[in-house]
Design a protein around this motif. Structure first.
Motif, PDB file in Angstrom:
ATOM      1  N   TYR A 728       0.627   1.837   3.719  1.00  0.00           N
ATOM      2  CA  TYR A 728      -0.421   2.192   2.761  1.00  0.00           C
ATOM      3  C   TYR A 728      -0.267   3.636   2.278  1.00  0.00           C
ATOM      4  O   TYR A 728      -0.558   3.965   1.130  1.00  0.00           O
ATOM      5  CB  TYR A 728      -1.763   1.985   3.450  1.00  0.00           C
ATOM      6  CG  TYR A 728      -2.987   2.264   2.621  1.00  0.00           C
ATOM      7  CD1 TYR A 728      -3.198   1.610   1.406  1.00  0.00           C
ATOM      8  CD2 TYR A 728      -3.972   3.139   3.066  1.00  0.00           C
ATOM      9  CE1 TYR A 728      -4.331   1.853   0.656  1.00  0.00           C
ATOM     10  CE2 TYR A 728      -5.111   3.378   2.329  1.00  0.00           C
ATOM     11  CZ  TYR A 728      -5.281   2.730   1.132  1.00  0.00           C
ATOM     12  OH  TYR A 728      -6.410   2.963   0.395  1.00  0.00           O
ATOM     13  N   THR A 755       6.828   0.275   2.645  1.00  0.00           N
ATOM     14  CA  THR A 755       5.619   0.032   1.853  1.00  0.00           C
ATOM     15  C   THR A 755       5.842  -1.151   0.935  1.00  0.00           C
ATOM     16  O   THR A 755       6.838  -1.206   0.215  1.00  0.00           O
ATOM     17  CB  THR A 755       5.265   1.268   1.005  1.00  0.00           C
ATOM     18  OG1 THR A 755       5.030   2.376   1.869  1.00  0.00           O
ATOM     19  CG2 THR A 755       4.036   1.019   0.149  1.00  0.00           C
ATOM     20  N   PRO A 758       0.907  -3.516  -3.444  1.00  0.00           N
ATOM     21  CA  PRO A 758      -0.427  -3.903  -2.959  1.00  0.00           C
ATOM     22  C   PRO A 758      -0.865  -5.308  -3.335  1.00  0.00           C
ATOM     23  O   PRO A 758      -1.668  -5.905  -2.618  1.00  0.00           O
ATOM     24  CB  PRO A 758      -1.353  -2.847  -3.585  1.00  0.00           C
ATOM     25  CG  PRO A 758      -0.584  -2.256  -4.714  1.00  0.00           C
ATOM     26  CD  PRO A 758       0.851  -2.330  -4.335  1.00  0.00           C
ATOM     27  N   ARG A 824     -10.837   0.069   3.749  1.00  0.00           N
ATOM     28  CA  ARG A 824      -9.432   0.184   3.335  1.00  0.00           C
ATOM     29  C   ARG A 824      -8.973  -1.074   2.603  1.00  0.00           C
ATOM     30  O   ARG A 824      -8.250  -0.995   1.617  1.00  0.00           O
ATOM     31  CB  ARG A 824      -8.556   0.447   4.558  1.00  0.00           C
ATOM     32  CG  ARG A 824      -7.087   0.535   4.212  1.00  0.00           C
ATOM     33  CD  ARG A 824      -6.257   1.062   5.358  1.00  0.00           C
ATOM     34  NE  ARG A 824      -6.465   2.478   5.571  1.00  0.00           N
ATOM     35  CZ  ARG A 824      -5.729   3.222   6.396  1.00  0.00           C
ATOM     36  NH1 ARG A 824      -4.756   2.669   7.089  1.00  0.00           N
ATOM     37  NH2 ARG A 824      -5.973   4.498   6.532  1.00  0.00           N
ATOM     38  N   ILE A 828      -7.342  -1.536  -1.153  1.00  0.00           N
ATOM     39  CA  ILE A 828      -6.070  -2.222  -1.429  1.00  0.00           C
ATOM     40  C   ILE A 828      -6.272  -3.350  -2.438  1.00  0.00           C
ATOM     41  O   ILE A 828      -5.507  -3.511  -3.394  1.00  0.00           O
ATOM     42  CB  ILE A 828      -5.453  -2.771  -0.122  1.00  0.00           C
ATOM     43  CG1 ILE A 828      -5.041  -1.618   0.792  1.00  0.00           C
ATOM     44  CG2 ILE A 828      -4.239  -3.650  -0.420  1.00  0.00           C
ATOM     45  CD1 ILE A 828      -4.588  -2.058   2.166  1.00  0.00           C
TER      46      ILE A 828
END
Length: 898
Positions: A728, A755, A758, A824, A828
């Motif tokens: 993230y 990563t 998203p 969180r 996202i």
């Protein structure tokens, strides 16, 4: 056809059950008896079909004619170097066409092939070479210089690169005459773990090798229209089967690159091209996971005909999954050992839903006995040790007459090998393996002699006794861990780092314990022998630490120790106990910070916890800082220097984390300072939960970006900026970089550490996906999983007793952590990326597990957003890439850009 065909009646086992060997086509029947050396088989296949593909490597097809010519050239070159019949040749190479050429060339000379993994520690390689006393040592060209510096001085003159051997042999190949190899000639030596601390070499003959190949060809119905993918390391005896079995019957072998084996995408890309798979259970499970993620992948497996698995306990659920996904493929479980030249049993898994894992029945010409401790036969259904006789059983171990007398014995005219494996036979004559009789285990497909690990540890100073075992580190764990229980001398036990450094000089990485626990004495039974069954549970033991034990002094240190005892899975806390060595992580650090601030009326930051890792250090920090100073405006800045550097260079900013970046900062060789950047607001969110203002300010990527910009601009007002973030944190790095550019600053580097884009997480919001995931978990963990989820979802608690104050506190902390996770997730789920200008560097975990419905891809989805993307792959999964084992690889690629 000039092969001699002899009778093929299988030997009956002691229990009277036939080996039930498969019938081969007539043109393969002569293979079934192993009556001709393997090298002669391959040469004959080359003469019959010289242009047929024998090997595939890196999409390069190598014909039988080319392979045999290359082997002859290697043989001619070795002959020029003084290698003759009976010589032993060590080969330090990973599986490749060059290694196969060496192997065959060595056999053409009537010499002995001794494979050694080039990744072994220098100490282990030295021990093997000292035992073997090779006439020549062959290594790959690219490691020749390295080995010439590391190898023992007296052996340097015998070290040659593969190219040098080939070059020397090419002019003499026409005049080379192969040795008339006989079945009784020595063929190869494989080294396995040894109980004395020295690896032991099992000496095999050409007869042993020929039998191993021919018996497997018969039992698994291998033929000249099939190809196998070779994945085993060269130092494992099963590599001979993977490299040579199909070559003996006119098929082909595809050799996988070592770097591709742990990458499911690359492994699948290779595996789909062959017709035979042979994988240890853990590797097969990884490939089945990959197929299950996208079931459409099954459609491309049109060539697959056989799947063989063994070398470790084969989980029943894995067999069921393979049967369900690939019902038309023939599935086999196999069992064997280096001392029997690989496989001695096989079990065709024919049931659609198998009910038990078995190792099957004896292979062709193999005789099995199950004996008790007095070496008397047991009746079917009773447990005993498995003994094996047949043409594959080796002559013995090199320089180990004591062990030869213990492990090999004659019975009714047949020479048997004591496997050390406990088995039983059912009413149908099928063998089931139950575990080890001695202290040898299979862990993740690797054969580990526990006594060898113990012996190596005991040679380290201040260690009086040691017991090594594989067990679950905690009640919640579902993975076996190699654990060392240590008893010290009168002096303190050495630090963990010192122990591991010593072990890595002598043992491969897979044999080094992960956890070190301290005992006052090793438990023994009434006979005075080590009682492994009564070793204490890991959670009740003192974890070995790096720093010397110092008593707690004063009420402050005792109070801090009590807080740590509540937060960490340990009971023994001293003044120098390291918070993170005892199992602390970032969440535990936040909880420690909150409790210290509340109970001791002294505000401490995340940076304080990270920088002051021991009880005494944090106590000294609290003592030196007055409450008034903290109350007068000292606030958590949101960043922490992990490594100092030159002031005239812009620092590297590692975003969204502190603890997980510590090993990376230590490993990076750069003159830049390195800072961890985090949000104090997120810390407050964990402490105060829904009451925190951060529940709103951190619920979107836009809000988070502005908060990080504020922290970063205070730390570094002007560019150029060097940004990187894991998971993230990588997304935040991109958005912060975009904002900095809009403000007129230069962003020199943006790095993503495993990563993923998203939007893959939006799959997790689909009801169908969540239901399927819960059903999978319920199948694996039982109906209790669904009940626990129901209780958790609807807040059902036990009514039998009121929660204690401590339980209420723990529940509040858990609720706050869940709140932070939900905030969180909201950020996202609402993130919408736009096109990225400038270069992005992605460092991807090679062995990453794909979650939340993510479909595996080389670029993790970033190519569609970035036109200038550089991708590196490093060993490890999403979590382990920044741990000590793999972080050096990540650091290496970062150093190239910063």
């Amino acid at each position: 056809m000039d092969d001699i065909i002899v009778g093929r009646t299988p030997i009956t086992s002691v229990q009277g059950k036939s080996s039930d060997a498969a019938i081969l086509p007539s043109d393969q029947s002569a293979l079934a008896d192993g009556d001709i050396p393997v090298i002669r088989r391959i040469e004959r296949n080359a003469a019959r079909a010289p242009d047929k593909t024998a090997l595939i490597y890196d999409d390069q097809n190598i014909t039988y004619a080319t392979l045999v010519l290359s082997a002859r050239q290697a043989a001619a070159g070795l002959l020029r170097l003084g290698v003759t019949a009976g010589s032993r040749v060590a080969v330090l190479m990973h599986p490749s066409p060059e290694l196969v050429s060496c192997l065959l060339g060595i056999h053409m000379l009537g010499a002995t092939y001794v494979p050694i993994d080039p990744g072994f520690p220098k100490g282990r390689i030295d021990l093997i070479l000292k035992d073997v006393e090779p006439s020549a040592i062959i290594c790959s060209d690219h490691v020749f210089t390295e080995f010439s510096c590391e190898i023992a001085r007296e052996l340097v003159e015998r070290l040659y690169s593969y190219s040098a051997v080939q070059t020397d042999g090419i002019p003499h190949e026409e005049h080379f005459r192969p040795h008339p190899v006989k079945l009784d000639d020595e063929s190869h030596i494989f080294f396995t773990s040894g109980t004395t601390g020295r690896p032991k070499g099992a000496i095999s003959s050409q007869r042993n090798l020929a039998h191993g190949m021919s018996s497997s060809v018969r039992c698994f119905e291998l033929s000249d229209d099939l190809g196998i993918l070779s994945v085993a390391g060269a130092s494992f005896s099963i590599s001979t089967f993977e490299l040579l079995a199909l070559l003996t019957c006119g098929g082909y072998t595809m050799i996988a690159r070592r770097a591709d084996i742990l990458d499911p995408e690359k492994l699948f890309a290779a595996a789909r091209k062959v017709s035979v798979w042979h994988f240890v259970p853990s590797l097969l499970a990884r490939l089945i996971d990959y197929i299950e993620e996208v079931p459409e992948r099954i459609a491309v497996l049109t060539s697959l005909k056989r799947i063989l698995t063994g070398g470790d306990n084969v989980p029943l659920d894995l067999l069921c999954r393979v049967r369900r996904l690939l019902p038309a493929v023939q599935l086999y479980v196999n069992y064997g050992a280096s001392e029997t030249n690989c496989m001695v049993t096989y079990w065709p898994v024919r049931d659609a839903v198998p009910s038990k894992t078995r190792i099957g029945v004896a292979q062709h010409n193999v005789q099995l006995m199950v004996l008790n401790k007095q070496r008397s036969p047991v009746i079917p259904g009773e447990v005993g040790e498995l003994f094996v006789a047949g043409p594959g059983v080796v002559s013995g171990y090199m320089h180990r007459n004591d062990l030869n007398e213990e492990k090999f014995f004659w019975h009714h005219g047949n020479r048997f090998f004591a496997t050390g494996d406990m088995v039983r036979i059912d009413e149908n004559g099928i063998y089931e393996i139950l575990g080890r009789e001695d202290f040898q285990i299979q862990l993740n497909g690797n054969r580990i002699e526990l006594l060898e690990v113990e012996s190596t540890i005991k040679r380290i100073g201040n260690i009086k006794d040691c017991v090594v075992t594989a067990r679950y580190a905690s009640a919640d764990s579902n993975t076996l861990t190699l654990i060392a229980y240590l008893v010290g001398t009168d002096k303190s036990l050495p630090p963990v780092e010192h122990i591991k450094i010593c072990l890595r000089k002598h043992l491969p990485e897979y044999m080094i314990p992960s956890l070190y626990l301290e005992l006052n004495a090793v438990p023994t039974n009434h006979n005075g022998k080590v009682d492994r069954a009564n070793l204490p549970e890991p959670g009740t033991c003192k974890v070995l630490e790096s720093s010397a034990s110092e008593p707690l002094i004063g009420e402050l240190e005792k109070h801090l120790a009590s807080i740590w005892r509540d937060l960490l899975p340990v009971q023994y806390i001293h003044a120098n106990s390291d918070f993170f060595e005892l199992g602390g992580d970032s969440i535990a650090a936040v909880r420690a910070m909150a409790r210290i601030s509340t109970e001791l009326n002294c505000n401490v930051s995340m940076g304080d916890i990270i920088s002051n890792r021991t009880v005494r250090q944090i106590a000294n920090t609290i003592t030196s800082r007055s409450v008034s100073q903290r109350a007068n405006g000292d606030t958590d800045p949101g960043y922490l220097m992990l490594k100092s550097g030159r002031r005239d260079l812009s620092p590297l900013l590692l975003i969204n984390g502190v603890v997980e970046y510590m090993a990376l900062a230590k490993a990076l060789r750069t003159q830049r300072a390195i800072y961890a950047v985090y949000l104090p607001e997120e810390v407050d969110l964990i402490v105060n939960g829904e009451k925190s203002a951060a529940a709103t300010s951190t619920s979107s990527i836009a809000g988070i970006t502005q908060l990080y910009l504020s922290v970063i601009c205070k730390l570094q007002p002007e560019g150029p900026y060097f940004l990187a973030g894991k998971s993230y944190g990588g997304i935040i790095a991109i958005e912060v970089g975009r904002s900095l550019k809009a403000m007129g600053h230069k962003v020199e580097f943006t790095g993503l550490l495993d990563t993923v884009i998203p939007e893959v997480f939006t799959t997790h919001r689909k009801l169908s996906f969540r239901i399927s995931e819960h059903l999978k978990r319920a199948v694996n963990e039982g109906p209790g999983y669904l009940l626990d989820r129901f209780r958790e979802r609807y807040g059902i608690i036990k009514l039998s007793a009121q929660p204690t104050e401590d339980e209420r506190s723990q529940n509040a902390v858990s609720d706050n952590i869940r709140t932070r996770h939900q905030v969180r997730k909201n950020a996202i789920f609402t993130t919408r990326l736009s096109k990225i200008s400038g270069a992005i560097t992605l460092i991807k975990a090679r062995d990453r597990k794909y979650l939340y419905g993510e479909r595996p891809s080389k670029d993790l989805g970033w190519n569609k957003y970035c036109d200038d993307l550089t991708i590196y792959e490093v060993p490890g999964d999403h979590h382990s890439i920044l741990q000590a084992t793999h972080v050096g690889e990540v650091a290496k690629y970062l150093e190239a850009h910063i």
